[in-house]
Scaffold this motif. Structure first.
Motif, PDB file in Angstrom:
ATOM      1  N   LEU A 378      44.384  63.360  67.885  1.00 45.58           N
ATOM      2  CA  LEU A 378      44.027  62.864  69.214  1.00 45.58           C
ATOM      3  C   LEU A 378      44.015  64.000  70.242  1.00 45.58           C
ATOM      4  O   LEU A 378      43.075  64.119  71.041  1.00 45.58           O
ATOM      5  CB  LEU A 378      45.008  61.775  69.644  1.00 45.58           C
ATOM      6  N   LEU A 379      45.036  64.842  70.215  1.00 52.02           N
ATOM      7  CA  LEU A 379      45.098  65.952  71.168  1.00 52.02           C
ATOM      8  C   LEU A 379      43.920  66.916  70.960  1.00 52.02           C
ATOM      9  O   LEU A 379      43.301  67.376  71.928  1.00 52.02           O
ATOM     10  CB  LEU A 379      46.416  66.699  71.014  1.00 52.02           C
ATOM     11  N   ALA A 380      43.593  67.199  69.704  1.00 50.71           N
ATOM     12  CA  ALA A 380      42.485  68.106  69.431  1.00 50.71           C
ATOM     13  C   ALA A 380      41.156  67.475  69.852  1.00 50.71           C
ATOM     14  O   ALA A 380      40.272  68.156  70.393  1.00 50.71           O
ATOM     15  CB  ALA A 380      42.453  68.455  67.947  1.00 50.71           C
ATOM     16  N   ALA A 381      40.994  66.173  69.626  1.00 52.94           N
ATOM     17  CA  ALA A 381      39.753  65.492  70.008  1.00 52.94           C
ATOM     18  C   ALA A 381      39.590  65.456  71.522  1.00 52.94           C
ATOM     19  O   ALA A 381      38.468  65.578  72.038  1.00 52.94           O
ATOM     20  CB  ALA A 381      39.741  64.078  69.438  1.00 52.94           C
ATOM     21  N   GLY A 457      50.701  73.076  61.436  1.00 48.19           N
ATOM     22  CA  GLY A 457      49.551  73.862  61.908  1.00 48.19           C
ATOM     23  C   GLY A 457      48.672  73.097  62.878  1.00 48.19           C
ATOM     24  O   GLY A 457      48.439  73.559  64.011  1.00 48.19           O
ATOM     25  N   PRO A 458      48.128  71.936  62.476  1.00 43.97           N
ATOM     26  CA  PRO A 458      47.258  71.214  63.414  1.00 43.97           C
ATOM     27  C   PRO A 458      47.972  70.784  64.685  1.00 43.97           C
ATOM     28  O   PRO A 458      47.380  70.803  65.770  1.00 43.97           O
ATOM     29  CB  PRO A 458      46.790  70.004  62.592  1.00 43.97           C
ATOM     30  N   LEU A 459      49.244  70.423  64.583  1.00 44.68           N
ATOM     31  CA  LEU A 459      49.961  69.991  65.783  1.00 44.68           C
ATOM     32  C   LEU A 459      50.138  71.155  66.752  1.00 44.68           C
ATOM     33  O   LEU A 459      49.914  71.004  67.966  1.00 44.68           O
ATOM     34  CB  LEU A 459      51.315  69.405  65.387  1.00 44.68           C
ATOM     35  N   LEU A 460      50.500  72.325  66.254  1.00 44.48           N
ATOM     36  CA  LEU A 460      50.680  73.488  67.131  1.00 44.48           C
ATOM     37  C   LEU A 460      49.369  73.889  67.803  1.00 44.48           C
ATOM     38  O   LEU A 460      49.340  74.198  69.001  1.00 44.48           O
ATOM     39  CB  LEU A 460      51.245  74.662  66.332  1.00 44.48           C
ATOM     40  N   LEU A 461      48.270  73.881  67.053  1.00 39.45           N
ATOM     41  CA  LEU A 461      46.983  74.244  67.636  1.00 39.45           C
ATOM     42  C   LEU A 461      46.551  73.235  68.695  1.00 39.45           C
ATOM     43  O   LEU A 461      46.015  73.604  69.749  1.00 39.45           O
ATOM     44  CB  LEU A 461      45.915  74.358  66.542  1.00 39.45           C
ATOM     45  N   ALA A 462      46.755  71.954  68.412  1.00 42.99           N
ATOM     46  CA  ALA A 462      46.365  70.927  69.377  1.00 42.99           C
ATOM     47  C   ALA A 462      47.198  71.026  70.652  1.00 42.99           C
ATOM     48  O   ALA A 462      46.678  70.918  71.773  1.00 42.99           O
ATOM     49  CB  ALA A 462      46.519  69.543  68.749  1.00 42.99           C
TER      50      ALA A 462
END
Length: 774
Positions: A378-381, A457-462
């Protein structure tokens, strides 16, 4: 400073060292080898982070070592806002990718090989973006193609993986040849081989008559690497690679190499009508093509892959648009895209890993089973969709501020940007919401939250995309302003914040969101419409690639059958035809014929006798009744030449010639008697005449060549050198012997090897003949 240079060199070498130990470390620790291996890119990230203050102050850090001083070729690096941003993205995201790969490929029998490949790929990308030397850029450029070939084809047992890897290698490797030619032309025009020096040659390059040639060659390299239309097809096919590769490839590494090249060259080659026409046009077309193809997909990775194509097109369009706002927008979007796309790819892989499928139509209700994954998605989107206060919002606002205008050009590219961003908005939320909301769907695997290695990984990037959006002032000062300055070639200051400002950019952003929400709500209908459009078009570049490869194979087969039929007569004829053309065509074209030789009036009788004997030898060869007699008669020519050497005071050369001719006649005569070939040439006259013409042409050509050489000015440099150094260096009084044995010893060894191979070939023919008789 030398200590810093040493550490920087070590940073470039570390990934390759890690690639060597990765298989052994994985054998010892299993998937937990990801933790110590991730320390390599983390150390590289921290090292280059130390350059941030200097680069933010506008300084450029260079260093390196001379490799081939005589050609001004060096292993050197250039660290400015552009290269530093890439170095930090490659190493920072690379750290997370290694951890992610540890969890994603847990239990895979070839996980160590995968770690090795991805570390080599990381090292190649680090070298590419930091290279100051033209040659080193090309070396690392091609190394990324090779290592990506290994990564894309990692599951080499599958035909689809092998095809995708080969396709990526051919397209990007072929583009690398264009890049090499462009770099060589740049070298020729500017006489420099380093980008740090090239930056001051912008006016000379743009004014050069070779500018368009350089531009098209550079675009050939950049467009193939960054998947611009019509070379976009290889990038989605590369999704056959494991998801860690896809996430790394699409976020910070290979696919942005072409964009990096264009940004690096912008201060030198930008600002021309060709640059500001070709780049925006191709970039805008790629943006729309990628966005439409993304809507058509149902596979999460393919949906994201085609949006990467679209994003790369947007970056190319902005780089070539030709305004300060466009450069700033490119800088912002480059960073934002790396963060949200890396996160979303890892989310797609995590869903596939835990649920067993990536098909968005077969997913739903995963929000409770995978809450951390959902939060990261959601954060990345939200960043990809360009909503405040995420960094993607800043990038989108700057894009519209750069493109908006009242002229036809501005309206066209603004429309392309709005439509492309709207479709990518719909895809972003399709990836982030469709799998997690709605009724729970039975999946091949019982879905649950993945281990920390997968979601960290995805959480840190987002979260990073949110954090730098909120603290955008700090991000601009440390990263995006130096990045924009390097792209523009002049100091730039980016000041946009996450607070929306009323104006045309905000209105266009709201329009983008409205269209994106509409497409998202009608996603099935939009997918069907895009599918019908592609089916109506029918043929595409991907199919064209297969057709081109099949055509290439057929052409190669026919050419091989034509040029390699297995007949020695054809090989010899072709060889002598080429020799005759090489000797006769240049003087005919340039009119550089030698003067006719003058027969000396006082030629001694013994010299006349030798020449008459040579002429009689030619007649004897032509009149010989069988081939053995012709071979023996042919030796007369060699003995006559040896006599001339002897008469003109070169007894050593005469002796060598006597020995060569004697051995040649003996060996050939032996071979002919043992092979028992046809004693006479029974061919009709129509077949003999072409051979005679070719032979006469070769002889006439060599005669002209020798006349031209002897009539030219004699250069005594070599003669003086050998006379001077034969005794002092080689300790020999006979200059000719010294040349053969010492100065040209390797050449003499090669000649001996040729004679030996020839003898072995003759022996093989004799044995074959004996075997057939038996």
């Amino acid at each position: 400073m030398s200590g810093t240079m040493g550490l920087t060199l070590l940073a470039f070498c570390l990934p390759f060292a890690g690639a060597l130990v990765a298989p052994f470390l994985t054998r010892l620790l299993g998937h937990n080898a990801a933790w110590p291996l991730a320390l390599i890119p983390l150390a590289i990230f921290l090292h280059f982070l130390g350059f941030n203050a200097a680069v933010a102050d506008g300084r450029i850090v260079t260093g390196g070592y001379m490799w081939v001083p005589s050609y001004n070729v060096s292993f050197s690096w250039l660290i400015d806002g552009l290269s530093l941003t890439f170095l930090l993205l490659i190493s920072g995201i690379g750290t997370l990718i290694l951890l992610y790969a540890g969890g994603y490929l847990k239990g895979h029998p070839q996980q160590g090989r995968f770690f090795s490949f991805i570390l080599m790929f990381m090292g190649a990308m680090l070298g590419l973006v930091a290279s100051d030397s033209f040659l080193m850029l090309f070396v690392f450029w091609e190394l990324t193609s090779i290592t990506s070939f290994l990564l894309i084809g990692f599951d080499h047992a599958r035909e689809a993986s092998r095809r995708a890897a080969l396709q990526a290698l051919i397209v990007t490797g072929g583009g690398g040849l264009f890049l090499l030619a462009g770099l060589l032309l740049l070298w020729d025009v500017t006489d420099v081989t380093q980008f740090s020096l090239l930056m001051s040659f912008g006016p000379e390059v743009r004014a050069s008559p070779f500018y368009l040639a350089i531009l098209f060659l550079m675009l050939g390299g950049a467009f193939t690497k960054s998947a611009q239309f019509p070379f976009h097809f290889w990038l989605p096919n590369a999704m056959e690679a494991p998801t860690p590769v896809s996430a790394y490839l699409h976020s910070a590494t290979m696919v942005k190499a072409g964009v990096y090249l264009l940004m690096r060259l912008n201060p030198v080659m930008g600002g021309t009508p060709a640059w500001e026409t070709i780049l925006p046009a191709i970039g805008g077309l790629t943006l729309l093509v990628g966005a439409v193809l993304a809507i058509r997909q149902t596979d999460l990775k393919l949906m994201l892959a085609y949006t990467t194509v679209a994003s790369l097109g947007l970056l190319v369009m902005l780089t070539g648009f030709g305004s300060e706002h466009a450069i700033a927008a490119a800088a912002l979007y480059l960073v934002a895209h790396s963060l949200f796309k890396g996160a979303l790819f890892m989310v797609a892989g995590l869903i596939d890993h835990e649920a067993g499928t990536r098909d968005v139509t077969k997913l739903g209700g995963l929000r409770r089973a995978m809450p951390i994954t959902f939060l990261a998605a959601l954060l990345a989107a939200l960043s990809m969709g360009g909503l405040p206060p995420f960094f993607g919002f800043l990038a989108k606002e700057e894009i519209y501020a750069a493109l908006a205008g009242g002229n036809a050009r501005a309206i066209a590219f603004t429309t392309a940007a709005v439509l492309g961003n709207a479709l990518m908005f719909a895809v972003a939320f399709a990836v982030a919401l469709k799998p997690f909301f709605g009724t729970a769907v039975a999946t091949p695997k019982r879905a649950h939250e993945g281990p920390a290695l997968l979601w960290i990984g995805p959480l840190l990037l987002a979260v990073k995309g949110l954090a730098i959006g909120i603290f955008s002032g700090l991000a601009h000062a440390l990263m995006t302003s130096p990045l924009a300055s390097a792209i523009a070639g002049t100091p730039q200051t980016i000041a946009i914040s996450a607070v929306p400002h009323v104006g045309i950019a905000l209105y266009l952003s709201l329009l983008t969101i409205a269209i994106g929400v509409f497409v998202f709500l009608k996603l099935d209908a939009a997918r069907a419409a895009a599918d019908r459009l592609i089916e109506d078009i029918g043929w595409g570049p991907d199919r064209g690639f297969d057709q081109a490869m099949r055509g290439l194979v057929r052409m190669a087969t026919r050419v091989t059958r034509l040029t390699q039929p297995g007949l020695m007569e054809i090989y010899m004829t072709a060889t002598f035809v080429v020799v005759a053309l090489a000797l006769l065509v240049p003087p005919a074209v340039y009119g550089e014929w030698p003067r006719a030789p003058v027969w000396p009036a006082d030629m001694p009788f013994h010299e006349l006798a030798v020449m008459a004997l040579a002429a009689l030898g030619i007649v004897a060869v032509l009149m010989a009744s069988n081939r053995l007699t012709a071979i023996v008669a042919l030796g007369i020519q060699g003995f006559c030449v040896a006599m001339l050497f002897l008469l003109f005071g070169a007894p050593d050369l005469a002796f060598t010639q006597f020995m060569i001719e004697t051995l040649s006649v003996v060996i050939l005569a032996l071979a002919m008697t043992r092979l028992k070939l046809t004693p006479r040439d029974h061919r009709p006259l129509r077949e003999k005449i072409p051979d005679a013409v070719i032979a006469i042409a070769c002889g006439f050509g060599f005669a002209l060549y020798l006349l031209r050489v002897t009539q030219g000015r004699f250069d005594s440099a070599l003669t003086d050198f050998f006379n001077l150094y034969s005794k002092t260096i080689a300790h020999g009084a006979n200059v000719v012997n010294v040349i053969i044995v010492d100065f040209r010893g390797t050449d003499t060894l090669g000649e001996i090897a040729v004679v030996m191979v020839t003898g072995l070939a003759i022996l093989s023919l004799i044995r074959i003949r004996k075997g057939r008789r038996a």
